[in-house]
Design a protein around this motif. Structure first.
Motif, PDB file in Angstrom:
ATOM      1  N   ALA A 121      24.442  -8.497 -27.738  1.00  0.00           N
ATOM      2  CA  ALA A 121      23.824  -9.822 -27.573  1.00  0.00           C
ATOM      3  C   ALA A 121      24.598 -10.624 -26.532  1.00  0.00           C
ATOM      4  CB  ALA A 121      23.782 -10.559 -28.912  1.00  0.00           C
ATOM      5  N   GLY A 122      25.928 -10.577 -26.621  1.00  0.00           N
ATOM      6  CA  GLY A 122      26.728 -11.257 -25.604  1.00  0.00           C
ATOM      7  C   GLY A 122      26.465 -10.692 -24.222  1.00  0.00           C
ATOM      8  N   ALA A 123      26.347  -9.371 -24.151  1.00  0.00           N
ATOM      9  CA  ALA A 123      26.178  -8.707 -22.857  1.00  0.00           C
ATOM     10  C   ALA A 123      24.825  -8.991 -22.232  1.00  0.00           C
ATOM     11  CB  ALA A 123      26.362  -7.200 -23.025  1.00  0.00           C
ATOM     12  N   GLN A 124      23.868  -9.461 -23.019  1.00  0.00           N
ATOM     13  CA  GLN A 124      22.575  -9.806 -22.430  1.00  0.00           C
ATOM     14  C   GLN A 124      22.384 -11.313 -22.325  1.00  0.00           C
ATOM     15  OE1 GLN A 124      20.312  -7.440 -25.247  1.00  0.00           O
ATOM     16  NE2 GLN A 124      19.369  -9.239 -26.151  1.00  0.00           N
ATOM     17  N   GLY A 125      23.459 -12.058 -22.499  1.00  0.00           N
ATOM     18  CA  GLY A 125      23.405 -13.498 -22.294  1.00  0.00           C
ATOM     19  C   GLY A 125      22.637 -14.241 -23.374  1.00  0.00           C
ATOM     20  N   ALA A 126      22.563 -13.637 -24.560  1.00  0.00           N
ATOM     21  CA  ALA A 126      21.806 -14.244 -25.663  1.00  0.00           C
ATOM     22  C   ALA A 126      22.753 -14.939 -26.631  1.00  0.00           C
ATOM     23  CB  ALA A 126      21.019 -13.159 -26.395  1.00  0.00           C
ATOM     24  N   SER A 127      22.174 -15.685 -27.576  1.00  0.00           N
ATOM     25  CA  SER A 127      23.013 -16.335 -28.572  1.00  0.00           C
ATOM     26  C   SER A 127      22.949 -15.626 -29.923  1.00  0.00           C
ATOM     27  CB  SER A 127      22.623 -17.801 -28.745  1.00  0.00           C
ATOM     28  OG  SER A 127      21.258 -17.904 -29.062  1.00  0.00           O
ATOM     29  N   PHE A 128      21.955 -14.773 -30.104  1.00  0.00           N
ATOM     30  CA  PHE A 128      21.892 -14.013 -31.355  1.00  0.00           C
ATOM     31  C   PHE A 128      21.126 -12.724 -31.118  1.00  0.00           C
ATOM     32  CE2 PHE A 128      18.047 -16.596 -31.427  1.00  0.00           C
ATOM     33  CZ  PHE A 128      17.078 -15.714 -31.888  1.00  0.00           C
TER      34      PHE A 128
END
Lengths: 331, 281
Positions: free
Chosen positions: A145-152
């Motif tokens: 999730a972090g690696a795709q720029g998401a928050s969750f």
């Protein structure tokens, strides 16, 4: 201002603290700090850890102390007596014990860690160690999730367990299917340390064999230190770009570390040191990690001195020779 | 098949699981140890030549080079040898989330009447008791593989009415739809529990049920080693002992260092019946 000081944490309704996922804060950090130019990031392990690991950081290491992990960088963190690290403790047998014994780690998001010996219960009892509960893949999904720029990120597991109750996850009604679903907070670690088989001086890196979450970890972390078995020319990277799994954009430091995964194995390069594995497990069980750290960390200056004085060329050659499988690995 | 006359109870347990392996199906196994050996044994003896397994480091359908060095059951060249794909942990979890993994096989510390698994804490979490390593990959397997096979020891402290800590999900509180309400994929869950002494499945209402016992033991002896009494099937079968053919492959190609059998007790045929020796005998 340090990375850790800029970072925020959240506490959910169950009282569980977790790193606040903040994609826009990450973007702002990346805009300012991630190096776009192709410049050499080659440095010593000492300089890399001194520059990029700060007290209070959230630390993720990929793989572990015994399996293609950044063992030399973990030892350098201990040698520099970093404090109050929050560790992403997934798929790990030994490293968390070393970090806790050394007084470096005070919190751990658990996927799995080797729990033998008294070091953990003692630290927890004395209030020096706090656990939060996830699972191995729960942690790698958080990194994805972090690696795709998401928050969750949605997760089809963890629901209904007691681990869930002690995690930062929650259950929501899926807005598209209407069914209940578990979502995990994205993880943006302050610092990641990753051992790879090959990298160029800019940090374009190749990993061979199976793995845990090297690419996701490198992208999700604010600061990234690679250690590499071998430096390759950038021309070689350009000649086979499909092998690049970590891009220079993500990387802050490249440390040349032959046998950097020792005493662990490094697929295609060397086998693990089974005697050393037994030694460190025995140290955990018998509460002798202090002696272990003195011998393997504090009493030597760096990894090459440790290899020279404590391991020796004969053993290193033996470990290379025991790694017989060639298929799929660089020649 | 020729019934073997001397074997370790843990060897028997792996043989029992190997006979459950279904050909043409996919298995997510805990790396190394009994779960992996069971699939390899089923492949090599011909029960399930086209069963495939994955491990949580993304070793997809490997043909491992045994034996492994200590701990090197994953992320090692031998464990990932001749795989069809090298992935990562997220790849393994994706395949299970997509419904591509038919079965999971797990070792566990403690299991309860609804098939919930504890590998985190014995006692009262978090302060009073003993800490263990956590679910690792088992939570993903138990949540998302279509069917889960558990391997554990037949001991009172392991068969409890309610685990101290649910690390990986069984049928949770046992109510209908509990897994789905918690966000887990529908139609998944515990399927068998196998110990050296017995085999269990689950009733329609999701409770552990004793369905078979080993030839050297009895239902009463098995129940003595359960803190809670499971449901007992109308017909409790007797499990065939390991065959010479199974043990030959197991001992010469798989557990060549005898790591399975350096714990647990030995069973021998005394000419009239099978006898269980004292541990370590």
């Amino acid at each position: 201002m340090t990375t850790a000081a800029n970072r925020r944490t959240s506490v959910n309704e169950r009282g569980v603290e977790y790193l606040t996922p903040d994609p826009d804060a990450f973007r702002a950090y990346a805009r300012e700090h991630k190096q776009r130019r192709l410049i050499s990031k080659l440095m010593t392990e000492r300089d890399a850890i001194a520059a990029f690991v700060e007290d209070g950081d959230y630390l993720v290491y990929d793989c572990n102390y015994l399996q293609r992990g950044p063992a030399s960088l973990i030892r350098e963190i201990i040698r520099q007596r970093k404090k109050d690290l929050w560790v992403g403790a997934k798929f790990t047998y030994v490293a968390l014990a070393l970090l806790v014994q050394a007084g470096c780690a005070s919190r751990a998001d658990v996927g799995y860690f080797g729990s033998r010996g008294p070091v953990f219960s003692r630290a927890a009892k004395e209030g020096r160690l706090q656990f939060y509960e996830y699972s191995n893949a729960g942690m790698t999904l958080r990194l994805r999730a972090g690696a795709q720029g998401a928050s969750f990120i949605q997760n089809r597991s963890l629901g209904g367990t007691d681990g869930f109750r002690h995690s930062g996850a929650c259950v929501i009604d899926d807005p598209f299917t209407g069914s209940p679903t578990v979502v995990l907070p994205a993880l943006y670690p302050d610092v990641a340390i990753i051992h790879v088989q090959e990298a160029d001086v800019y940090g374009n890196a190749r990993v061979f064999g199976t793995g845990i979450a090297h690419a996701e970890t490198a992208l999700a972390a604010k600061k990234v230190i690679l250690s590499t078995e071998r430096l390759v020319e950038t021309e070689e990277i350009r000649a086979n770009p499909g092998l690049t799994s970590i891009p220079w954009l993500a990387v802050d430091a490249v440390v040349l570390a032959p046998f950097g995964a020792y005493p662990g194995s490094c697929q295609g390069f060397y086998a693990s040191d089974a005697e050393h594995t037994a030694e460190v497990f025995a140290a955990m069980t018998k509460d002798q990690l202090g002696e272990y750290l003195e011998r393997w960390v504090y009493s030597v200056e760096d990894n090459s001195q440790m290899l020279e004085r404590r391991v020796g060329e004969t053993k290193l050659l033996e470990l290379r020779n025991r790694e017989v499988i060639r298929e799929g690995y660089p020649s | 098949m020729t019934a073997a006359t001397t074997f370790n109870e843990r060897e028997a347990e792996v043989c029992y699981v190997a006979r459950l392996i279904e050909d043409g199906r996919t298995y997510w196994v805990a790396g190394g140890g009994g779960p992996m050996y069971a699939v390899l044994l089923a492949q090599r003896i011909g029960y399930a030549p086209n069963a495939q397994y994955i491990t949580e480091d993304g070793a997809i359908a490997p043909e491992p080079m045994l034996p492994f060095d200590p701990i090197q059951t994953m992320v090692s060249s031998r464990a990932g040898y001749r795989a069809l794909q090298w992935g990562t942990m997220n790849v393994a979890q994706d395949y299970a989330a997509l419904g591509l993994i038919d079965y999971g096989i797990l070792n566990t510390l403690q299991v309860d009447t609804h098939g919930n698994i504890n590998s985190t804490f014995l006692g009262e979490y978090p302060d009073s008791g003993r800490r263990f390593g956590g679910p690792g990959g088992a939570d993903s397997i138990a949540a998302m593989a279509w069917r889960t096979i558990l391997m554990t020891d037949q001991q009172r402290r392991k068969f409890v009415s309610r685990v101290d800590f649910i690390s990986s999900p069984g049928f949770l509180d046992g109510t209908e739809g509990a897994r789905e309400a918690a966000g887990l994929p529908a139609g998944t869950g515990p399927w068998r529990v196998v110990t050296p002494a017995a085999m269990y499945d689950y009733t329609q209402d999701r409770r552990l049920r004793l369905i078979a016992v080993s030839v050297w033991t009895t239902v009463d002896d098995v129940l003595k080693e359960c803190e809670h009494h499971p449901v007992i099937a109308d017909q409790v079968a007797t499990l065939d002992p390991p065959s010479d053919e199974e043990l030959t492959i197991y001992r010469t190609e798989l557990d060549v260092r005898g790591q399975t059998s350096d714990r647990g007790s030995w069973i021998t045929w005394n000419g009239e019946k099978y006898e269980q020796m004292e541990d370590g005998a």
